[in-house]
Design a protein around this motif. Sequence first.
Motif, PDB file in Angstrom:
ATOM      1  N   ASN A  22       8.079  30.526 -15.414  1.00 43.23           N
ATOM      2  CA  ASN A  22       8.242  29.902 -14.100  1.00 43.23           C
ATOM      3  C   ASN A  22       9.718  29.663 -13.818  1.00 43.23           C
ATOM      4  OD1 ASN A  22       5.495  29.717 -14.574  1.00 43.23           O
ATOM      5  ND2 ASN A  22       5.289  27.723 -13.635  1.00 43.23           N
ATOM      6  N   GLU A  23      10.411  29.041 -14.772  1.00 44.56           N
ATOM      7  CA  GLU A  23      11.827  28.698 -14.604  1.00 44.56           C
ATOM      8  C   GLU A  23      12.545  28.791 -15.941  1.00 44.56           C
ATOM      9  OE1 GLU A  23      13.561  28.029 -11.832  1.00 44.56           O
ATOM     10  OE2 GLU A  23      11.766  28.132 -10.576  1.00 44.56           O
ATOM     11  N   VAL A  25      16.396  27.353 -17.355  1.00 40.42           N
ATOM     12  CA  VAL A  25      17.621  26.625 -17.015  1.00 40.42           C
ATOM     13  C   VAL A  25      18.385  26.250 -18.280  1.00 40.42           C
ATOM     14  CG1 VAL A  25      16.620  25.639 -14.893  1.00 40.42           C
ATOM     15  CG2 VAL A  25      16.573  24.313 -17.008  1.00 40.42           C
ATOM     16  N   ASP A  68       8.164  23.573 -11.381  1.00 41.23           N
ATOM     17  CA  ASP A  68       9.532  23.921 -11.074  1.00 41.23           C
ATOM     18  C   ASP A  68      10.406  23.043 -11.950  1.00 41.23           C
ATOM     19  OD1 ASP A  68      11.552  25.338  -9.885  1.00 41.23           O
ATOM     20  OD2 ASP A  68      11.356  24.420  -7.921  1.00 41.23           O
ATOM     21  N   MET A  69      11.580  23.534 -12.279  1.00 40.72           N
ATOM     22  CA  MET A  69      12.447  22.793 -13.184  1.00 40.72           C
ATOM     23  C   MET A  69      13.888  23.022 -12.759  1.00 40.72           C
ATOM     24  SD  MET A  69      12.683  23.155 -17.359  1.00 40.72           S
ATOM     25  CE  MET A  69      12.850  24.935 -17.344  1.00 40.72           C
ATOM     26  N   VAL A  70      14.675  21.949 -12.801  1.00 44.19           N
ATOM     27  CA  VAL A  70      16.104  22.046 -12.555  1.00 44.19           C
ATOM     28  C   VAL A  70      16.831  21.191 -13.578  1.00 44.19           C
ATOM     29  CG1 VAL A  70      15.879  22.477 -10.069  1.00 44.19           C
ATOM     30  CG2 VAL A  70      16.165  20.140 -10.889  1.00 44.19           C
ATOM     31  N   GLU A 116       8.815  23.834  -4.504  1.00 46.95           N
ATOM     32  CA  GLU A 116      10.213  24.179  -4.743  1.00 46.95           C
ATOM     33  C   GLU A 116      11.038  22.913  -4.887  1.00 46.95           C
ATOM     34  OE1 GLU A 116      12.236  26.986  -5.022  1.00 46.95           O
ATOM     35  OE2 GLU A 116      10.303  27.941  -5.388  1.00 46.95           O
ATOM     36  N   GLU A 164      12.317  29.823  -1.094  1.00 47.96           N
ATOM     37  CA  GLU A 164      13.116  29.477  -2.260  1.00 47.96           C
ATOM     38  C   GLU A 164      14.173  28.483  -1.811  1.00 47.96           C
ATOM     39  OE1 GLU A 164      14.283  29.616  -6.245  1.00 47.96           O
ATOM     40  OE2 GLU A 164      12.630  30.753  -5.402  1.00 47.96           O
ATOM     41  N   MET A 166      17.574  26.457  -3.373  1.00 47.78           N
ATOM     42  CA  MET A 166      18.454  26.373  -4.526  1.00 47.78           C
ATOM     43  C   MET A 166      19.797  25.769  -4.153  1.00 47.78           C
ATOM     44  SD  MET A 166      19.196  30.460  -4.992  1.00 47.78           S
ATOM     45  CE  MET A 166      20.015  30.256  -6.524  1.00 47.78           C
TER      46      MET A 166
END
Length: 179
Positions: A22-23, A25, A68-70, A116, A164, A166
């Motif tokens: 999925n992500e 980082v 989702d990951m940040v 998102e 999306e 970002m």
Amino acid sequence: TSNGADWTELSVSLPVSNISVNELVAYANQVWLLGSVEAGILTLLKSSDGATWDAVATPEWSQTYVGDMVSTPERLVVLASLSDGDGTYVWSTTDGSNWTQSSAVVPSGGPTYGVEMAYANGALWTLAIPEGESFQALYKSTDWGNSWSQLTTNLPTIQGSSAELMSLAPSPGLLYGLG
């Protein structure tokens, strides 16, 4: 790669099989992978070299394709749902072991598939469809998801496509894309 031109393929060892990414980082000198396995169960892995990966203990996130990951300067942040609850929440950690759940549900205004999130200008940002509306709106949280403020309305959408969101690092700002 260290220069973007010369690449080395790694022999990768994962603690799970058939993972869908999925992500991916970077946070705290590690690479973090949020993926789905077995009918969408969210799984979090970390690596210091990109070849050997370890599973990370997480809360009981649901069987969902949401995820989702940040990374931020202070925290690793994941959007996920609890296995016994409704709605998607912000989950954050400073050490990869102790997780804090936000007190507010992340705005979605519909199915939680495809949530998102971005981190920019000291805040978390997400897209959602406000109740009774048909267009997406931009929401902002300055307290790690404990409250959300709607900032825009009527963001453009394309039927059947995903959006999306970002950060435009290192410059301050957000990028919204459809496709």
